[in-house]
Write a protein that holds these residues in place. Structure first.
Motif, PDB file in Angstrom:
ATOM      1  N   HIS A   1     -70.308 -17.021 -41.356  1.00 29.69           N
ATOM      2  CA  HIS A   1     -69.912 -16.902 -43.028  1.00 29.69           C
ATOM      3  C   HIS A   1     -70.157 -18.044 -43.619  1.00 29.69           C
ATOM      4  O   HIS A   1     -70.636 -18.053 -44.852  1.00 29.69           O
TER       5      HIS A   1
ATOM      6  N   GLU B   1     -63.814  -6.912 -48.770  1.00 29.44           N
ATOM      7  CA  GLU B   1     -64.351  -8.102 -48.579  1.00 29.44           C
ATOM      8  C   GLU B   1     -65.191  -8.175 -47.609  1.00 29.44           C
ATOM      9  O   GLU B   1     -66.329  -9.029 -47.925  1.00 29.44           O
ATOM     10  N   LYS B   2     -65.164  -7.621 -46.235  1.00 27.89           N
ATOM     11  CA  LYS B   2     -66.288  -7.575 -45.504  1.00 27.89           C
ATOM     12  C   LYS B   2     -67.671  -6.875 -45.785  1.00 27.89           C
ATOM     13  O   LYS B   2     -68.524  -7.441 -45.621  1.00 27.89           O
TER      14      LYS B   2
ATOM     15  N   HIS C   1     -68.392 -27.055 -42.119  1.00 30.27           N
ATOM     16  CA  HIS C   1     -67.277 -26.361 -41.674  1.00 30.27           C
ATOM     17  C   HIS C   1     -66.959 -26.673 -39.835  1.00 30.27           C
ATOM     18  O   HIS C   1     -67.646 -26.772 -39.586  1.00 30.27           O
TER      19      HIS C   1
ATOM     20  N   ASP D   1     -67.845 -16.095 -35.839  1.00 34.92           N
ATOM     21  CA  ASP D   1     -68.030 -15.619 -37.402  1.00 34.92           C
ATOM     22  C   ASP D   1     -67.431 -16.898 -38.464  1.00 34.92           C
ATOM     23  O   ASP D   1     -68.422 -16.656 -39.506  1.00 34.92           O
ATOM     24  N   PRO D   2     -66.417 -17.417 -38.282  1.00 39.41           N
ATOM     25  CA  PRO D   2     -66.374 -18.498 -39.457  1.00 39.41           C
ATOM     26  C   PRO D   2     -67.570 -19.358 -39.910  1.00 39.41           C
ATOM     27  O   PRO D   2     -67.755 -19.879 -41.035  1.00 39.41           O
TER      28      PRO D   2
ATOM     29  N   HIS E   1     -68.404  -7.523 -31.588  1.00 42.15           N
ATOM     30  CA  HIS E   1     -68.879  -6.651 -32.693  1.00 42.15           C
ATOM     31  C   HIS E   1     -69.617  -5.390 -32.355  1.00 42.15           C
ATOM     32  O   HIS E   1     -70.152  -4.530 -33.225  1.00 42.15           O
TER      33      HIS E   1
ATOM     34  N   SER F   1     -78.348 -17.753 -38.372  1.00 42.56           N
ATOM     35  CA  SER F   1     -77.720 -19.033 -38.706  1.00 42.56           C
ATOM     36  C   SER F   1     -77.566 -19.911 -37.429  1.00 42.56           C
ATOM     37  O   SER F   1     -77.112 -20.904 -37.627  1.00 42.56           O
TER      38      SER F   1
ATOM     39  N   PHE G   1     -69.218  -9.221 -48.354  1.00 42.22           N
ATOM     40  CA  PHE G   1     -70.061 -10.105 -47.370  1.00 42.22           C
ATOM     41  C   PHE G   1     -71.294  -9.748 -46.847  1.00 42.22           C
ATOM     42  O   PHE G   1     -72.246 -10.602 -46.947  1.00 42.22           O
TER      43      PHE G   1
ATOM     44  N   LEU H   1     -73.724 -18.409 -44.441  1.00 43.59           N
ATOM     45  CA  LEU H   1     -74.537 -17.470 -45.158  1.00 43.59           C
ATOM     46  C   LEU H   1     -73.951 -17.493 -46.578  1.00 43.59           C
ATOM     47  O   LEU H   1     -74.832 -17.451 -47.687  1.00 43.59           O
ATOM     48  N   GLN H   2     -72.751 -18.041 -46.616  1.00 39.74           N
ATOM     49  CA  GLN H   2     -72.247 -18.192 -48.118  1.00 39.74           C
ATOM     50  C   GLN H   2     -72.945 -19.436 -48.891  1.00 39.74           C
ATOM     51  O   GLN H   2     -73.089 -19.491 -50.034  1.00 39.74           O
TER      52      GLN H   2
ATOM     53  N   TYR I   1     -76.708 -11.958 -39.303  1.00 35.51           N
ATOM     54  CA  TYR I   1     -75.685 -12.872 -38.844  1.00 35.51           C
ATOM     55  C   TYR I   1     -76.262 -14.131 -37.941  1.00 35.51           C
ATOM     56  O   TYR I   1     -75.983 -15.203 -38.177  1.00 35.51           O
TER      57      TYR I   1
END
Length: 337
Positions: free
Chosen positions: A318, A70-71, A300, A314-315, A118, A153, A74, A321-322, A150
Motif C-alpha cells: 500500500h 477505503e479498500k 515504510h 500489504d502495508p 487474499h 511493488s 485503494f 502504490l500510494q 499488487y
C-alpha cells in the motif's frame, strides 16, 4: 452474442473472466450505494424521532462500509495496463551462500501465505532446491484479479540480516535474494517467437511432485537464443504440459524485457537517471540485533518481522502504490539515498 465468439475457447474464457470481474465490481458499488441510501433515510428518521439503540446500530453499520469503500478506493490506484492480470513471481537466491538459499525459501513461503490470505490460487512451476537448505530458485503463478498490480511493488533485491543458523559460530550473516515479477500476458498480447530461436532440453524432474517424478524426462528447460533467457518447468504431469507452461513464462519474460527497454529509453530521452533493477536493494529485514522490516523506497517499516514473514506484506504494498500514485518520494527515503 457474436456467432464466432466461442471459436477461440481460451480467448472467449478470458473475455468472460473480465466480464465477470467487471460485473462483480459494479455490483459491489451498487450494493454500497443502496446501503448508504438506507442508512441516510434512517438517519433522517432518527432526527425526527431520536432512538439511542437505533442510532448506535446505524453508527455500527457505517464502520464496515467505510472500510470497504477505503479498500475499493485503494484498488483504483491499480490502473496500470496489466495490473488486473495474474502474476508470475520468480525468486532467486543471491549472495550469502546457504543463508541466501534459506532466505529465498522464506520469501517464497511469505508470498504463498500472502496469496492464501487474499484467496488467490497459486501454482509452483519450477522449484530448484539448495544442496544443504532452502532453494536456489522458484517460479510460481499467482492467479487472482490485480495479483500483478499488487505484487509489482515486490520486484527487486531483498536483504536479510540475522544470526546464521548454518554457521557453527552463530555469527551475523547478510544474505540477498532477488524477486522478479511479470504479468501473465499470454492471452492478451502477441509475443512473436520463432521456433528456430528456441532450444528445448528435457530432463527428469526432481523433488516432490507425485508418481511421475524421476520416472520420465517430463521436465522442460527452454532457452530463447537471441535474448539468452532460460525458463524451466517441471510441475506438470507431461512433457507437453511443461512445454506449454514454459512457453507462457518465456513470453512473459520477453514482454518484461521489452517493457524495460521501452522504459529505459523513455527515461533517457527525458534526461532521467535510470537505476538498474537487478542488484537494487528495495527492502531489508533485520532480526538481529533488533527486529525491523524496512522498505528503502517508501521508508515504510515495521518491527513485527514475524507477521511480515508470515505474509503481512500489504502495508508495504500500500505504501509503495500510494507513493507511485502521488509521484512524490518519501523525504526520509530521499535523504537516506
Amino acid at each position: 452474442m457474436q456467432p464466432d465468439f466461442w471459436s477461440d475457447n481460451r480467448k472467449a474464457q478470458a473475455h468472460m473472466q473480465q466480464l465477470n470481474a467487471l460485473r462483480e465490481e459494479v455490483t459491489t458499488w451498487e450494493q454500497l450505494a443502496t446501503q448508504l441510501k438506507d442508512l441516510q433515510e434512517l438517519a433522517l428518521m432518527l432526527e425526527e424521532e431520536p432512538d439511542d439503540d437505533m442510532q448506535a446500530e446505524v453508527a455500527q453499520s457505517i464502520h464496515p462500509i467505510e472500510e470497504q469503500i477505503e479498500k475499493l478506493e485503494f484498488a483504483l490506484m491499480l490502473s496500470g495496463e496489466h495490473d488486473e492480470k495474474n502474476a508470475i513471481l520468480s525468486i532467486h537466491a543471491g549472495s550469502g551462500g546457504v543463508d541466501a538459499q534459506d532466505w529465498a525459501e522464506m520469501l517464497l513461503r511469505m508470498y504463498l501465505r500472502w496469496a492464501d490470505q487474499h484467496r488467490f490460487r497459486t501454482q509452483i512451476y519450477d522449484y530448484s532446491e539448495g544442496e544443504e537448505a532452502g532453494i536456489k530458485s522458484a517460479t510460481v503463478e499467482i492467479e487472482g484479479r490485480f495479483a500483478y498490480g499488487y505484487l509489482r511493488s515486490e520486484a527487486g533485491t531483498h536483504r536479510l540480516i540475522r544470526l546464521s543458523p548454518f554457521d557453527a559460530a552463530h555469527r551475523r550473516q547478510t544474505s540477498f535474494a532477488k524477486v522478479e515479477l511479470m504479468p501473465d500476458i499470454e492471452n492478451t498480447i502477441e509475443i512473436s517467437i520463432r521456433p528456430e530461436d528456441i532450444e528445448v532440453d528435457t530432463y527428469r524432474s526432481t523433488g516432490a511432485g507425485g508418481q511421475h517424478v524421476n520416472k520420465t524426462d517430463s521436465a522442460v528447460r527452454m532457452r530463447h537464443v537471441p535474448s539468452g533467457i532460460v525458463v524451466t518447468c517441471q510441475n506438470e504431469r507431461s512433457q507437453l504440459q511443461n512445454r506449454e507452461v514454459a512457453l507462457k513464462i518465456l513470453k512473459a519474460r520477453l514482454f518484461e524485457l521489452e517493457q524495460k527497454k521501452h522504459d529505459e529509453e523513455a527515461a533517457r530521452l527525458k534526461g532521467e537517471h535510470v537505476q538498474a533493477d537487478f542488484g537494487t536493494q528495495i527492502r531489508s529485514v533485520i532480526v538481529h540485533p533488533y527486529n525491523i522490516a524496512k522498505d528503502h523506497r517508501t521508508n515504510h517499516e515495521t518491527s513485527d518481522t514475524t507477521a511480515y514473514l508470515a505474509g503481512n506484506v500489504d502495508p508495504f504494498i500500500h505504501a509503495y502504490l500510494q507513493e507511485q500514485a502521488s509521484g512524490v518520494a518519501s523525504p526520509a527515503a530521499v535523504a537516506e539515498d
